[in-house]
Design an enzyme around this catalytic site. Structure first.
Site, short mmCIF file in Angstrom:
data_model
loop_
_atom_site.label_atom_id
_atom_site.label_comp_id
_atom_site.label_asym_id
_atom_site.label_seq_id
_atom_site.Cartn_x
_atom_site.Cartn_y
_atom_site.Cartn_z
N ARG A 94 41.80 21.85 33.89
CA ARG A 94 40.65 21.22 33.08
C ARG A 94 40.21 20.29 34.31
O ARG A 94 39.17 18.80 34.68
CB ARG A 94 40.89 20.13 32.53
CG ARG A 94 41.20 19.96 31.17
CD ARG A 94 39.96 21.11 30.22
NE ARG A 94 40.57 21.34 29.24
CZ ARG A 94 40.90 21.00 27.75
NH1 ARG A 94 40.01 19.70 27.57
NH2 ARG A 94 41.51 21.29 26.82
N ARG A 134 34.25 17.08 32.09
CA ARG A 134 33.99 15.23 32.40
C ARG A 134 34.01 14.23 33.26
O ARG A 134 33.22 13.44 33.38
CB ARG A 134 34.24 14.96 30.58
CG ARG A 134 33.27 15.26 29.31
CD ARG A 134 33.68 14.62 28.18
NE ARG A 134 34.55 15.20 28.16
CZ ARG A 134 35.66 14.40 26.34
NH1 ARG A 134 34.38 14.56 25.58
NH2 ARG A 134 36.43 14.85 26.74
N ARG A 150 26.29 18.75 31.00
CA ARG A 150 26.33 18.84 29.28
C ARG A 150 24.31 18.16 28.86
O ARG A 150 24.70 18.39 27.49
CB ARG A 150 26.94 18.18 29.26
CG ARG A 150 28.16 18.44 28.31
CD ARG A 150 29.46 17.32 27.81
NE ARG A 150 29.77 17.78 27.00
CZ ARG A 150 29.86 17.29 25.64
NH1 ARG A 150 29.26 16.47 25.45
NH2 ARG A 150 30.70 17.37 24.97
N ASP A 188 37.08 28.12 26.83
CA ASP A 188 38.06 27.93 26.06
C ASP A 188 38.99 28.92 24.45
O ASP A 188 38.93 29.97 24.92
CB ASP A 188 36.99 26.58 24.98
CG ASP A 188 38.17 25.65 24.35
OD1 ASP A 188 38.68 24.75 24.88
OD2 ASP A 188 39.16 26.07 23.61
N TYR A 230 44.91 25.60 15.49
CA TYR A 230 43.87 25.23 15.26
C TYR A 230 43.08 26.43 14.09
O TYR A 230 42.28 25.50 13.08
CB TYR A 230 43.04 25.25 16.25
CG TYR A 230 43.43 24.78 18.04
CD1 TYR A 230 42.59 22.97 17.52
CD2 TYR A 230 44.21 25.29 18.79
CE1 TYR A 230 43.03 22.20 18.44
CE2 TYR A 230 44.48 23.64 20.01
CZ TYR A 230 43.89 22.71 19.65
OH TYR A 230 44.49 22.21 21.06
O1 1CP Z 1 38.75 23.81 33.77
C1 1CP Z 1 38.98 23.82 33.15
O2 1CP Z 1 40.52 23.90 33.04
C2 1CP Z 1 38.41 24.04 31.95
C3 1CP Z 1 38.33 25.31 31.51
C4 1CP Z 1 38.85 25.28 29.65
C5 1CP Z 1 40.43 25.46 29.27
C6 1CP Z 1 41.72 25.74 30.36
C7 1CP Z 1 38.72 24.35 28.92
C8 1CP Z 1 37.02 23.82 29.24
N1 1CP Z 1 39.41 24.01 28.03
C9 1CP Z 1 41.03 25.25 28.19
C10 1CP Z 1 41.99 25.59 28.08
C11 1CP Z 1 42.04 24.59 26.15
N2 1CP Z 1 40.93 23.85 25.60
C12 1CP Z 1 43.71 24.28 25.49
C13 1CP Z 1 44.90 24.46 26.81
C14 1CP Z 1 45.14 23.78 27.68
C15 1CP Z 1 45.47 22.47 27.44
O3 1CP Z 1 46.75 22.08 27.02
O4 1CP Z 1 44.56 21.09 27.73
C16 1CP Z 1 43.20 23.11 24.56
C17 1CP Z 1 44.52 23.58 23.92
C18 1CP Z 1 41.85 23.82 24.22
C19 1CP Z 1 41.40 22.53 22.55
C20 1CP Z 1 40.12 22.37 23.24
N3 1CP Z 1 39.21 22.13 23.71
C21 1CP Z 1 39.96 20.97 22.56
C22 1CP Z 1 41.13 20.08 21.62
C23 1CP Z 1 42.30 19.62 22.30
C24 1CP Z 1 43.17 18.72 21.73
O5 1CP Z 1 43.75 18.01 22.15
O6 1CP Z 1 43.71 19.56 20.33
C25 1CP Z 1 38.76 20.15 23.34
C26 1CP Z 1 38.94 18.29 22.86
C27 1CP Z 1 38.17 21.16 23.73
C28 1CP Z 1 36.80 21.40 24.31
C29 1CP Z 1 36.70 21.46 26.29
N4 1CP Z 1 37.61 22.78 25.96
C30 1CP Z 1 36.97 22.36 27.72
C31 1CP Z 1 36.07 21.54 28.53
C32 1CP Z 1 35.88 21.08 29.87
C33 1CP Z 1 36.00 20.71 27.06
C34 1CP Z 1 35.62 18.82 26.63
C35 1CP Z 1 34.27 19.10 26.16
C36 1CP Z 1 33.88 18.32 26.78
O7 1CP Z 1 33.68 17.61 25.41
O8 1CP Z 1 32.78 17.81 27.79
#
Ligand code: 1CP
Length: 351
Positions: A28, A32, A41, A78, A157
């Site tokens: 990540r 943010r 964003r 994502d 999910y």
């Molecule tokens: O730098 C990076 O890593 C950016 C790319 C990236 C990756 C690899 C994002 C952007 N998401 C992910 C993977 C991801 N998404 C995972 C696996 C990694 C982990 O365990 O953290 C998972 C479970 C998700 C699902 C997801 N996406 C959630 C739910 C998390 C949960 O606890 O259930 C959420 C809120 C997101 C949104 C998201 N994806 C990525 C970002 C930067 C965001 C936040 C968006 C925002 O609000 O700006």
């Protein structure tokens, strides 16, 4: 005349090489905690709008590299784009996270098919742009990582309809109707392998498979729903691209970690912060390159707490193939100065 190839440390580590200053990136790392991300964003109006705009996704992928010169960039996307490619509706509700139309039972699987695969085209375009962008901006030693969620984690999910604490419906379905659940896993294996193969063709130089919720599985289920589908995806990707390194991240695997490392066919393993470092160095790193595992909360805390925790990781995992990373994603409240401090510690510079 062909340009001189700049060695990419991450790719070398995944082939078993070792460096005094380990290569690093942070899960990540785009997101943010960076003001430049928040600015874009606000302009674009939301996560999906950015992720499916190739220019915006490329820009966001490069943002942390410009600040911190990580050894890898991970494409801004994502894991939940795969359910979209199967025709499941997805939105991100501000402050609540992802929302999907939950699958209730095997009958609902008829609604899914990969005829929607084209929705992923912007991700491939973003990879293309980012690979060119890294070169253009002089980050020639930074490798580009593509990724996908592992079938189990993505299925949680799809079945829960969003984030979950206990994965109640998913675990129950997997026990009550293993054949139906297997059909969903097969579909995810197929589409995820196809997705990863196309990411390599679009410019990804390494891949990571996130099994963020594998820790919810008991040992027999872990074998069936984490190891087996991951192994199948890796076999399919390697049949087409045998040289592309694949990192597995089975978060919370605990006692199942060794089995996962030995059986899936991965080239490197991401370690969470709950796994003891002495166990990692003597039982895991002797088998495979490791990546990890600083607690993201030590990074959030900063100062000497961060220094101590980071040095602990560095000292424990030096001398064998190692990529520095966090045990899970960066917390959104992390001051960018703390990340700068961590980068100095990893490089052995004074803070
Ligand atoms: O730098 C990076 O890593 C950016 C790319 C990236 C990756 C690899 C994002 C952007 N998401 C992910 C993977 C991801 N998404 C995972 C696996 C990694 C982990 O365990 O953290 C998972 C479970 C998700 C699902 C997801 N996406 C959630 C739910 C998390 C949960 O606890 O259930 C959420 C809120 C997101 C949104 C998201 N994806 C990525 C970002 C930067 C965001 C936040 C968006 C925002 O609000 O700006």
């Amino acid at each position: 005349m062909a340009g001189e190839m700049v060695p990419k440390k991450i790719l070398k580590v995944l082939q078993g090489e070792c460096f005094d200053v380990p290569p690093f990136w942070f899960m990540r790392q785009a997101g943010r905690y960076l003001p430049e991300y928040r600015e874009l964003r606000a302009e674009k109006g939301g996560f999906l709008a950015m992720a499916f705009d190739p220019k915006a996704a490329c820009e966001i992928t490069l943002q942390p590299i410009r600040r911190f010169q990580m050894d890898a960039a991970i494409i801004f996307s994502d894991i939940l784009v795969v359910p979209m490619a199967l025709g499941q509706h997805l939105e991100f509700v501000a402050g609540e996270g992802p929302k999907l139309e939950a699958l209730a039972d095997t009958q609902d699987l008829c609604r899914l098919s990969d005829k929607h695969f084209d929705v992923l085209d912007p991700v491939f375009e973003a990879l293309n742009l980012t690979r060119a962008g890294l070169k253009q901006e002089g980050f020639e030693s930074t490798a580009l990582i593509g990724f996908a969620g592992a079938p189990w984690t993505v299925a949680t999910y799809m079945i829960e309809g969003g984030s979950s604490k206990d994965f109640y419906k998913t675990r129950l379905w997997s026990y009550r109707d293993p054949e139906g659940f297997q059909a969903l896993m097969d579909m995810l294996v197929e589409t995820t392998a196809r997705y990863l193969i196309k990411q390599v063709e679009a410019g990804a130089e390494a891949l990571q498979i996130f099994d963020s919720w594998s820790g919810a599985l008991d040992p027999i289920s872990f074998e069936k729903w984490s190891i087996a589908p991951t192994k199948e995806i890796i076999a399919r990707v390697k049949a087409v691209h045998p040289d592309v390194p694949i990192i597995g991240f089975p978060k919370g695997a605990g006692h199942n970690l060794e089995k996962y490392v030995c059986e899936t066919g991965i080239d490197g393993v991401g370690i969470d912060q709950f796994t003891p470092l002495d166990y990692v160095s003597s039982n895991i790193q002797t088998k495979i390159p490791v990546q990890g595992n600083l607690d993201p909360f030590a990074l959030l805390a900063g100062g000497e707490t961060l220094d101590r925790a980071a040095k602990e990781v560095l000292d424990s995992l030096k001398g064998r193939p190692f990529i520095f990373n966090l045990g899970h994603g960066i917390n959104k409240d992390t001051p960018p100065e703390n990340v700068e401090r961590l980068v100095k510690i990893i490089r052995g510079e004074s803070v």
